[in-house]
Design an enzyme around this catalytic site. Structure first.
Site, PDB file in Angstrom:
ATOM      1  N   GLY A 224       0.904  -1.384   0.090  1.00 45.15           N
ATOM      2  CA  GLY A 224       0.076   0.325   0.193  1.00 45.15           C
ATOM      3  C   GLY A 224       0.709   1.571   0.073  1.00 45.15           C
ATOM      4  N   PRO A 266       4.747  -5.264  -0.868  1.00 51.02           N
ATOM      5  CA  PRO A 266       4.458  -4.440  -2.317  1.00 51.02           C
ATOM      6  C   PRO A 266       4.032  -4.196  -3.048  1.00 51.02           C
ATOM      7  CG  PRO A 266       7.050  -4.362  -1.956  1.00 51.02           C
ATOM      8  CD  PRO A 266       6.081  -5.553  -0.738  1.00 51.02           C
ATOM      9  N   GLY A 267       3.190  -3.340  -4.087  1.00 46.45           N
ATOM     10  CA  GLY A 267       2.862  -3.822  -5.453  1.00 46.45           C
ATOM     11  C   GLY A 267       3.292  -3.118  -6.051  1.00 46.45           C
ATOM     12  N   TYR A 308     -10.908   3.643 -10.912  1.00 44.63           N
ATOM     13  CA  TYR A 308     -10.292   3.961  -9.624  1.00 44.63           C
ATOM     14  C   TYR A 308     -10.034   6.146  -9.681  1.00 44.63           C
ATOM     15  CZ  TYR A 308      -8.424  -0.845  -9.083  1.00 44.63           C
ATOM     16  OH  TYR A 308      -8.150  -1.837  -8.626  1.00 44.63           O
ATOM     17  N   CYS A 334     -14.945   2.192 -27.092  1.00 46.95           N
ATOM     18  CA  CYS A 334     -17.244   2.600 -27.214  1.00 46.95           C
ATOM     19  C   CYS A 334     -17.239   2.388 -25.499  1.00 46.95           C
ATOM     20  CB  CYS A 334     -17.712   1.660 -28.662  1.00 46.95           C
ATOM     21  SG  CYS A 334     -17.369   2.292 -29.445  1.00 46.95           S
ATOM     22  N   GLU A 335     -17.122   3.230 -24.685  1.00 48.47           N
ATOM     23  CA  GLU A 335     -17.241   3.613 -23.808  1.00 48.47           C
ATOM     24  C   GLU A 335     -16.692   5.008 -23.009  1.00 48.47           C
ATOM     25  OE1 GLU A 335     -18.744   1.487 -21.219  1.00 48.47           O
ATOM     26  OE2 GLU A 335     -18.820  -0.398 -21.932  1.00 48.47           O
ATOM     27  N   TYR A 362      -0.887  -2.130 -12.144  1.00 48.64           N
ATOM     28  CA  TYR A 362      -2.153  -2.294 -12.584  1.00 48.64           C
ATOM     29  C   TYR A 362      -2.338  -2.153 -13.977  1.00 48.64           C
ATOM     30  CZ  TYR A 362      -1.779  -3.420  -7.593  1.00 48.64           C
ATOM     31  OH  TYR A 362      -1.824  -4.306  -5.870  1.00 48.64           O
TER      32      TYR A 362
END
Ligand SMILES: *Cc1c(COP(=O)(O)O)cnc(C)c1O
Length: 407
Positions: A224, A266-267, A308, A334-335, A362
């Site tokens: 985090g 940790p990521g 996010y 297409c969004e 991510y």
């Protein structure tokens, strides 16, 4: 944070020529230097780093992280297997499931992997099958609200993760009933945590619970750590966290009567800043109030802005000296697919290469084939050399598993 034209001496625009766009590029030296930074910050304690595989799971990245001296945390049996393919021994992998089928737990145990028990029913099931024959860890929900936003907060009262600290009596009951051998306690409160104070509060929850578990070998503080996303952005001061948490940890170990290991997962901290998503401008479209830059990627390749509200800094690689203008950089899906709004960039023309920063964590690992689009290639820069570590998908990859019926 400068806007690089080169990474470890390798020209970014040459990578576009060689591998095409969109392209994920990873700076291997940056990843290993982040591992070193954490090791230094926590040098006063016996530290084990368990990289959160879900942030970036290419096997080559996992190998590089292993070489730098870290283990991994896996959140699926598939990540466990990727880790083993990358050369991690079972002892270097922890499996932190989140409400998975018990068969998956058994499969991991059979591979020799330690399980981070995340519910009371799982403790029961685990106890019935393994009793004290297999050591395990317990994931505690410390009821701490922390992290950049609610979607990435995982340790608050209404979060699905872990076992509530208020259920400690039931946890202890299950441990006693099945003689469980609990060698670790774990918390992970969320992502984008800024303060040492949050880690200390989490630590205090762990310390208070830990005195009830006589067989502990480690306490796991989760991941985090926040990284910088824009110029002048504040990142977690890991040196300060290391010093304060390290001191609190050492004084707890004295009280506990034994030196324990401190684990971190940790990521983002290890891989976010090491990654760049290199894209090409398809179209510059002036509307009455906004100028849109349409690029050859979208939320199918980088979902963080839409999922996010994540901020990704980006720059025009093709026109570094051009006059500044404001743009909305949008994806081709297409969004509603906004990568950056009202962003000042050096003047953009069709064909220009843009570089999206902080794309290591991510990014690819959350990429999909939505809109029947193909996923990009991944390139690793290591020792001054760029090497493709995943091919760009082809149309055949998209239809590989489809059974085509005759009608
Ligand atoms: C996602 C995750 C992490 C890593 O979080 P970052 O914000 O990327 O550091 C660590 N531990 C667990 C259990 C996770 O699910």
């Amino acid at each position: 944070m400068p806007n690089p034209t080169h990474i470890q001496g390798v020209s970014i625009s040459a990578l576009a020529d060689e591998f095409g766009t969109p392209l994920y590029i990873y700076d291997g030296e940056k990843i290993t230097s982040q591992v070193k930074t954490l090791q230094e910050a926590f040098s006063a304690v016996p530290l084990k780093i368990k990289f959160a595989t879900k942030a970036l799971s290419n096997i080559n990245i996992l190998k590089l992280i292993r070489k730098a001296g870290a283990g991994i945390d896996a959140v699926s049996i598939e990540e466990v297997k990727l880790g083993m393919m990358a050369g991690y021994s079972a002892e270097e992998i922890m499996y932190t499931p989140s409400g998975v089928a018990f068969e998956e737990i058994q499969e991991a145990v059979n591979l020799g992997i330690m399980i981070n028990l995340d519910s009371l029913p799982l403790m029961e099931q685990f106890g019935q099958v393994y009793s004290n024959s297999v050591a395990a860890c317990i994931r505690i929900n410390p009821h701490i609200m922390a992290g950049g936003n609610l979607k990435i907060s995982t340790g608050h009262k209404e979060s699905k993760f872990g076992i509530s600290i208020e259920q400690l009596p039931q946890i202890l009951e299950a441990v006693a009933k099945y003689k469980l051998q609990i060698i670790g306690l774990h918390i992970h409160t969320g992502s984008d945590i800024l303060d040492a104070e949050v880690f200390l509060r989490g630590g205090n929850v762990l310390f208070e619970a830990a005195v009830q578990f006589p067989d502990l070998k480690f306490l796991d503080f989760g991941g985090g750590f926040k990284v910088a996303y824009k110029p002048n952005d504040i990142a977690t001061d890991v040196m300060e966290v290391g010093k304060k948490v390290g001191e609190a940890f050492q004084s707890f170990c004295k009280q506990y009567g034994r030196q324990l290991e401190l684990w971190l997962e940790p990521g983002k901290f290890l891989v976010s800043e090491a990654g760049y998503l290199l894209v090409k401008t398809n179209v510059v479209k002036e509307s009455t109030s906004v100028t849109f830059v349409g690029v050859d990627t979208g939320l199918n390749h980088l979902i963080r802005p839409m999922m996010y509200d994540a901020y990704h800094s980006l720059y025009n690689l093709s026109n570094p000296e051009g006059k500044k203008a404001k743009y909305n950089v949008v994806g081709y899906i297409c969004e509603t697919d906004t990568i950056a709004s009202h962003r000042e960039l050096n003047e953009v023309k069709a064909g220009d290469l843009l570089v999206i920063k902080n794309a290591g964590a991510y990014g690819y690992s959350m990429a999909s084939n939505y809109n029947s689009r193909l996923r990009p290639a991944e390139v690793l820069i290591w020792e001054g050399q760029a090497r493709q570590i995943r091919k760009r998908e082809k149309f055949e990859d998209l239809i590989r598993n489809q059974e085509i019926l005759e009608f």
